[in-house]
Design an enzyme around this catalytic site. Structure first.
Site, PDB file in Angstrom:
ATOM      1  N   ALA A   1       4.835  -7.534   6.036  1.00 43.05           N
ATOM      2  CA  ALA A   1       5.963  -7.099   5.041  1.00 43.05           C
ATOM      3  C   ALA A   1       5.835  -8.194   4.071  1.00 43.05           C
ATOM      4  O   ALA A   1       6.297  -9.189   4.250  1.00 43.05           O
ATOM      5  CB  ALA A   1       7.346  -6.753   5.601  1.00 43.05           C
TER       6      ALA A   1
ATOM      7  N   ARG B   1      -8.824 -10.617 -16.672  1.00 42.26           N
ATOM      8  CA  ARG B   1      -7.334 -10.599 -16.378  1.00 42.26           C
ATOM      9  C   ARG B   1      -6.989 -11.961 -15.987  1.00 42.26           C
ATOM     10  O   ARG B   1      -7.666 -12.623 -15.247  1.00 42.26           O
ATOM     11  CB  ARG B   1      -7.376  -9.547 -14.857  1.00 42.26           C
TER      12      ARG B   1
ATOM     13  N   LEU C   1      -9.659  -3.299  -7.029  1.00 39.21           N
ATOM     14  CA  LEU C   1     -10.974  -2.940  -7.446  1.00 39.21           C
ATOM     15  C   LEU C   1     -11.516  -1.633  -6.949  1.00 39.21           C
ATOM     16  O   LEU C   1     -11.788  -0.400  -7.866  1.00 39.21           O
ATOM     17  CB  LEU C   1     -11.949  -3.903  -7.294  1.00 39.21           C
TER      18      LEU C   1
ATOM     19  N   TYR D   1       2.802 -15.759  -6.149  1.00 34.79           N
ATOM     20  CA  TYR D   1       2.547 -15.288  -4.791  1.00 34.79           C
ATOM     21  C   TYR D   1       1.784 -16.029  -3.641  1.00 34.79           C
ATOM     22  O   TYR D   1       2.338 -16.281  -2.794  1.00 34.79           O
ATOM     23  CB  TYR D   1       1.722 -14.037  -5.166  1.00 34.79           C
TER      24      TYR D   1
ATOM     25  N   GLY E   1       5.765   1.073   1.561  1.00 31.68           N
ATOM     26  CA  GLY E   1       5.068   1.980   2.335  1.00 31.68           C
ATOM     27  C   GLY E   1       5.414   3.397   2.353  1.00 31.68           C
ATOM     28  O   GLY E   1       6.412   3.926   1.514  1.00 31.68           O
TER      29      GLY E   1
END
Ligand code: UDP
Length: 330
Positions: free
Chosen positions: A81, A287, A195, A148, A35
């Site tokens: 967060a 990717r 993107l 993730y 941040g």
């Protein structure tokens, strides 16, 4: 007061701004690793009398977050967060589990100790993994294909257990692809991987060329399809979710998307239309880890929260373009 963790980041700061504009008192908790202090200053200057407090702290440090609950009278938490880069999570899963899971455990533990029983959580379409069908509804199996997504799904499960055992109610919002900016604040990742900002940055950097990752997908033009949701619509859902919990709503989870998808080439064309010129482009390899298509079924958020996304992709790219030009002038 409402505690906004990650309130100096992209989505967290837009939620903080909306709460401030509604006259709510907020505490922003952010480590400022990703941040920006400038964003906090912009948020402070948007206050028209409501309290905008800032605490610099790290969720991995239990004392940092516990002290927020002793220093301020917190009613509810909106928890942004987190680390959110899929590729980085594959290289360094520990970073993701330690921050996203352990950090959230510290937050939930501090909430339990302070008897705060409401939390809105940023989850993700990445908790679904490779789609078995599209549009994806909330009953779609959750089988993440990267750390993730695993870290976010683990938190969703922990939140179920914290409701059963400690009565902490949660709304988990599973974001699809978020685009757009308020203009005073906006998407500001370093490095940028997404993107729309990447297309727009290529326009603003001398000799810039935008790279399309993969043109051989089984889609209408060979490029990946994603469901792009405007940041203002996304934040509206958080406000509705807070109201839902304040009204006694039970723990639940919702997809936030538009029920529609655009290919990378279609988004690129929208960027050219907004910018008003041709943008240099090159076609590159896929990717790793990108599914061909991710589209949300948002019926549940419409039915339960009364959420209706209103902005078009053109609106989102337009506001992102205004912000990128401002950022490049700083
Ligand atoms: N993409 C691209 N070039 C870029 C960044 C992204 O072609 O510089 C593609 C990416 O492969 C994916 C889509 O755009 O198919 C959306 O990617 P983004 O990183 O914005 O969001 P994600 O879907 O990974 O959450």
């Amino acid at each position: 007061m409402i505690l906004v963790t990650g309130g100096a980041g992209y989505i967290g700061s837009h939620c903080a701004l909306r709460l401030i504009e509604e006259g709510r008192d907020i505490v922003i908790f952010d480590s400022l690793e990703l941040g920006h202090a400038e964003t906090v200053e912009t948020l402070r200057s948007a206050s028209r009398g409501s309290k905008v407090e800032f605490v610099k702290g790290d969720l991995k440090n239990r004392d940092d977050i516990a002290s927020v609950f002793s220093d301020y009278d917190i009613d509810a938490v909106v928890h942004f967060a987190a680390y959110s880069q899929v590729a980085e999570s594959m290289r360094d899963p520990e970073k993701y589990y330690y921050n996203n899971v352990y950090g959230t455990l510290n937050l939930l533990s501090a909430m339990r100790d302070a008897h705060v029983d409401r939390i809105v959580f940023s989850s993700t379409a990445a908790t679904y993994g490779e789609p078995e069908y599209c549009p994806i509804d909330e009953n779609h199996p959750q089988r993440p294909i990267n750390p993730y997504g695993n870290s976010k799904l683990t938190v969703e499960r922990i939140m179920d257990d914290y409701d059963s055992a400690y009565g902490i109610r949660s709304v988990r919002l599973r974001y699809f692809n978020v685009v757009g900016a308020d203009g005073r604040i906006g998407e500001w990742h370093v490095p940028e991987t997404h993107l729309v900002p990447n297309v727009l940055k290529s326009v603003l950097s001398p000799g810039g060329v935008f790279s399309i990752f993969g043109t051989d997908y089984d889609t209408r033009d060979g490029t990946c399809v994603r469901d792009y949701i405007d940041i203002h619509d996304l934040i509206e859902a958080h406000i509705l979710a807070l109201g839902y919990l304040e009204g006694g709503g039970r723990t639940d989870y919702f997809n936030l998307g538009t029920n529609d998808g655009s290919t990378v080439r279609e988004v690129f064309s929208e960027c050219e239309a907004v910018v008003g010129s041709k943008i240099p482009v090159k076609e590159c390899a896929r990717r790793p880890g990108d599914p061909a298509m991710l589209i949300a079924n948002n019926t549940k958020a419409r039915d339960v929260l009364g959420w209706v996304p209103k902005h078009t992709l053109n609106d989102s790219v337009g506001s992102a373009w205004d912000w990128e030009r401002k950022l490049s002038d700083q």
